[in-house]
Design a protein around this motif. Structure first.
Motif, PDB file in Angstrom:
ATOM      1  N   GLN A 288      -9.683  35.052 -61.431  1.00 55.44           N
ATOM      2  CA  GLN A 288     -10.952  35.157 -62.155  1.00 55.44           C
ATOM      3  C   GLN A 288     -12.107  34.679 -61.278  1.00 55.44           C
ATOM      4  OE1 GLN A 288     -11.101  34.716 -66.724  1.00 55.44           O
ATOM      5  NE2 GLN A 288      -9.667  33.157 -66.059  1.00 55.44           N
ATOM      6  N   GLY A 289     -13.191  35.451 -61.268  1.00 61.59           N
ATOM      7  CA  GLY A 289     -14.370  35.090 -60.498  1.00 61.59           C
ATOM      8  C   GLY A 289     -14.363  35.583 -59.071  1.00 61.59           C
ATOM      9  N   GLN A 290     -13.258  36.179 -58.615  1.00 64.45           N
ATOM     10  CA  GLN A 290     -13.180  36.654 -57.239  1.00 64.45           C
ATOM     11  C   GLN A 290     -13.390  38.161 -57.177  1.00 64.45           C
ATOM     12  OE1 GLN A 290     -10.331  34.891 -54.579  1.00 64.45           O
ATOM     13  NE2 GLN A 290      -9.563  33.515 -56.171  1.00 64.45           N
ATOM     14  N   SER A 291     -13.908  38.633 -56.051  1.00 65.40           N
ATOM     15  CA  SER A 291     -14.119  40.061 -55.813  1.00 65.40           C
ATOM     16  C   SER A 291     -13.364  40.474 -54.559  1.00 65.40           C
ATOM     17  CB  SER A 291     -15.609  40.362 -55.635  1.00 65.40           C
ATOM     18  OG  SER A 291     -16.340  40.027 -56.793  1.00 65.40           O
ATOM     19  N   PHE A 292     -12.800  41.686 -54.589  1.00 66.47           N
ATOM     20  CA  PHE A 292     -12.038  42.200 -53.450  1.00 66.47           C
ATOM     21  C   PHE A 292     -12.492  43.607 -53.112  1.00 66.47           C
ATOM     22  CE2 PHE A 292      -9.019  39.384 -55.770  1.00 66.47           C
ATOM     23  CZ  PHE A 292      -8.935  38.373 -54.821  1.00 66.47           C
ATOM     24  N   SER A 293     -12.322  43.975 -51.844  1.00 65.30           N
ATOM     25  CA  SER A 293     -12.577  45.356 -51.428  1.00 65.30           C
ATOM     26  C   SER A 293     -11.375  46.233 -51.721  1.00 65.30           C
ATOM     27  CB  SER A 293     -12.895  45.407 -49.928  1.00 65.30           C
ATOM     28  OG  SER A 293     -14.083  44.725 -49.651  1.00 65.30           O
ATOM     29  N   VAL A 294     -10.168  45.642 -51.657  1.00 63.78           N
ATOM     30  CA  VAL A 294      -8.924  46.346 -51.970  1.00 63.78           C
ATOM     31  C   VAL A 294      -8.070  45.407 -52.819  1.00 63.78           C
ATOM     32  CG1 VAL A 294      -6.865  47.454 -51.060  1.00 63.78           C
ATOM     33  CG2 VAL A 294      -9.014  47.614 -49.793  1.00 63.78           C
ATOM     34  N   CYS A 295      -7.551  45.929 -53.917  1.00 62.47           N
ATOM     35  CA  CYS A 295      -6.765  45.096 -54.823  1.00 62.47           C
ATOM     36  C   CYS A 295      -5.537  45.860 -55.301  1.00 62.47           C
ATOM     37  CB  CYS A 295      -7.612  44.660 -56.024  1.00 62.47           C
ATOM     38  SG  CYS A 295      -6.746  43.595 -57.181  1.00 62.47           S
ATOM     39  N   GLY A 296      -4.390  45.202 -55.266  1.00 65.19           N
ATOM     40  CA  GLY A 296      -3.168  45.770 -55.811  1.00 65.19           C
ATOM     41  C   GLY A 296      -2.825  45.081 -57.119  1.00 65.19           C
ATOM     42  N   LEU A 297      -2.142  45.795 -57.996  1.00 63.38           N
ATOM     43  CA  LEU A 297      -1.796  45.252 -59.306  1.00 63.38           C
ATOM     44  C   LEU A 297      -0.340  45.582 -59.617  1.00 63.38           C
ATOM     45  CD1 LEU A 297      -2.672  43.838 -61.868  1.00 63.38           C
ATOM     46  CD2 LEU A 297      -3.655  45.966 -62.689  1.00 63.38           C
ATOM     47  N   ASN A 298       0.484  44.550 -59.706  1.00 63.48           N
ATOM     48  CA  ASN A 298       1.902  44.722 -60.008  1.00 63.48           C
ATOM     49  C   ASN A 298       2.125  44.497 -61.502  1.00 63.48           C
ATOM     50  OD1 ASN A 298       4.647  44.792 -60.157  1.00 63.48           O
ATOM     51  ND2 ASN A 298       5.025  43.061 -58.796  1.00 63.48           N
ATOM     52  N   LEU A 299       2.438  45.584 -62.232  1.00 60.96           N
ATOM     53  CA  LEU A 299       2.640  45.507 -63.673  1.00 60.96           C
ATOM     54  C   LEU A 299       4.085  45.778 -64.060  1.00 60.96           C
ATOM     55  CD1 LEU A 299      -0.602  47.326 -64.885  1.00 60.96           C
ATOM     56  CD2 LEU A 299      -0.128  44.886 -64.912  1.00 60.96           C
ATOM     57  N   GLU A 300       5.021  45.479 -63.141  1.00 56.56           N
ATOM     58  CA  GLU A 300       6.438  45.596 -63.495  1.00 56.56           C
ATOM     59  C   GLU A 300       6.756  44.672 -64.671  1.00 56.56           C
ATOM     60  OE1 GLU A 300       8.942  46.727 -59.554  1.00 56.56           O
ATOM     61  OE2 GLU A 300       7.982  44.762 -59.531  1.00 56.56           O
ATOM     62  N   ASN A 301       6.189  43.464 -64.641  1.00 58.23           N
ATOM     63  CA  ASN A 301       6.176  42.582 -65.809  1.00 58.23           C
ATOM     64  C   ASN A 301       4.775  42.649 -66.389  1.00 58.23           C
ATOM     65  OD1 ASN A 301       8.838  41.512 -65.815  1.00 58.23           O
ATOM     66  ND2 ASN A 301       8.312  40.234 -64.062  1.00 58.23           N
ATOM     67  N   ALA A 302       4.663  43.165 -67.601  1.00 57.68           N
ATOM     68  CA  ALA A 302       3.353  43.463 -68.186  1.00 57.68           C
ATOM     69  C   ALA A 302       2.557  42.196 -68.483  1.00 57.68           C
ATOM     70  CB  ALA A 302       3.533  44.280 -69.468  1.00 57.68           C
ATOM     71  N   CYS A 303       1.258  42.364 -68.647  1.00 57.86           N
ATOM     72  CA  CYS A 303       0.374  41.264 -69.031  1.00 57.86           C
ATOM     73  C   CYS A 303       0.811  40.700 -70.381  1.00 57.86           C
ATOM     74  CB  CYS A 303      -1.066  41.759 -69.114  1.00 57.86           C
ATOM     75  SG  CYS A 303      -1.716  42.369 -67.536  1.00 57.86           S
ATOM     76  N   PHE A 304       0.712  39.391 -70.535  1.00 58.49           N
ATOM     77  CA  PHE A 304       1.210  38.745 -71.746  1.00 58.49           C
ATOM     78  C   PHE A 304       0.123  37.959 -72.482  1.00 58.49           C
ATOM     79  CE2 PHE A 304       1.959  35.990 -68.105  1.00 58.49           C
ATOM     80  CZ  PHE A 304       1.383  34.790 -68.498  1.00 58.49           C
ATOM     81  N   SER A 305      -1.110  38.025 -71.975  1.00 56.99           N
ATOM     82  CA  SER A 305      -2.177  37.248 -72.603  1.00 56.99           C
ATOM     83  C   SER A 305      -3.458  38.067 -72.681  1.00 56.99           C
ATOM     84  CB  SER A 305      -2.421  35.970 -71.796  1.00 56.99           C
ATOM     85  OG  SER A 305      -3.442  35.195 -72.368  1.00 56.99           O
TER      86      SER A 305
END
Length: 341
Positions: A288-305
């Motif tokens: 939270q609060g950070q910015s990236f030029s490239v970001c990966g997102l691993n959703l093999e285990n889904a978000c829980f909150s």
């Protein structure tokens, strides 16, 4: 997203100090936040407990005048033609307005929302295609992989660090219980096996060029909890590192071993270790609060909150910079209360 009790405590303190019954003794307080993001963390709580901890549930909310920001600055700064639609899709996810499959409770990502990958290795290659380029600090600072759970983060960090050429250094912690009467109940071997959130691991493995994140405040505001750094030199009792982001970017810092006490266990134990973890990958909450030029997102285990998916997807400003690993291109989008917005 601080707990409402913090602001209420400030209000009562000011009233007592000035002997004035007005809200905040008439002073104007400027607050900044986004209720779409992850709410205050309440251990072992329910969704209702987290909503109740929000400022909107406080008796102070009736005194708040809301000023709404309408420009997504990450999207504006990249100046990409596809970013405007990306910004609208982000708000739909954050507001919980996306269509949900009744049978599975999952949402399907729009086809033009991001780049989908089919495996964890492909995700790593897209975000860190030339990981040996660790001497380029700017390149390292602008990319990260996010996941919902610590287990996924640890697995990703292990794989990515192994791709760096160099000697692997292992630093072992000193663990012991603070209550001498419980020493026989919790042997050292057991304490060493614990991997507690918020504490570094017993076996901390690092290489020169590894990206880490601080777990404690050492020298505010320069070296704080959440500061990302790159390791430049490893010694027995101190780590040399360079800050990657923020006001003190490129500053060299020294990180010593410090004692840390866990508060998430039924007993209290102390760990003396370097207050750092690998951060090629990190949890969504930590990003939270950070910015990236490239970001990966691993959703093999889904978000829980609440808000985790929105936070993860909004770290970049254009769809071409977001790479998502999701089974069948679907995942959960947990929204506790739409009235929060």
């Amino acid at each position: 997203m601080a707990h409402k009790r913090a602001l209420e405590a400030l209000d009562r303190t000011l009233k007592d100090h000035r002997n004035d019954s007005r809200c905040f003794v008439g002073a104007m307080i400027l607050l900044s936040g986004d209720f779409r993001q992850t709410l205050p963390v309440i251990p072992k709580s329910t969704a209702a407990d987290e909503i109740n901890a929000c400022l909107k549930s406080s008796n102070l909310w009736c005194y708040v005048k809301k000023l709404q920001l309408v420009t997504n600055m990450r999207v504006t700064l990249v100046n990409d033609t596809s970013a405007e639609e990306f910004s609208k899709q982000l708000l739909l996810i954050g507001n919980g307005r996306v269509d949900v499959e009744e049978s599975s409770g999952l949402i399907a990502f729009p086809s033009n929302f991001c780049n989908f990958v089919s495996s964890k290795d492909e995700l790593i290659n897209e975000v860190f295609p030339i990981i040996d380029n660790h001497k380029n600090k700017k390149w390292l600072s602008e990319r990260a992989i996010l996941a919902a759970k610590n287990k996924d983060v640890n697995d990703l960090n292990f794989v990515i660090q192994n791709q760096i050429v160099g000697t692997l250094h292992t630093f072992k912690s000193i663990d012991y219980v603070t209550n001498e009467e419980e020493v026989t109940n919790y042997p050292t071997e057991f304490l060493n096996s614990l991997d507690v959130p918020g504490l570094p691991p017993h076996n901390l493995q690092l290489k020169i060029g590894s990206v880490g994140i601080m777990l404690r405040n050492l020298n505010q505001p320069k070296l704080c909890n959440g500061t990302r750094l790159v390791i430049t030199k490893l010694m027995a009792n101190v780590i040399h590192a360079m800050i990657l982001k923020g006001k003190f970017k490129s500053d060299e810092v020294l990180i010593p071993r410090i004692p840390m006490i866990s508060i998430d266990m039924p007993f209290e134990f102390k760990r003396i270790q370097f207050p750092i973890r690998l951060a090629f990958a990190m949890t969504t909450n930590k990003s939270q609060g950070q910015s990236f030029s490239v970001c990966g997102l691993n959703l093999e285990n889904a978000c829980f909150s609440h808000g985790q998916l929105y936070v993860a997807c909004s770290r970049v400003g254009k769809p071409s910079a977001l790479f998502v690993l999701a089974p069948d291109k679907k995942t959960k989008n947990i929204v506790y209360h739409k009235d929060l917005y």
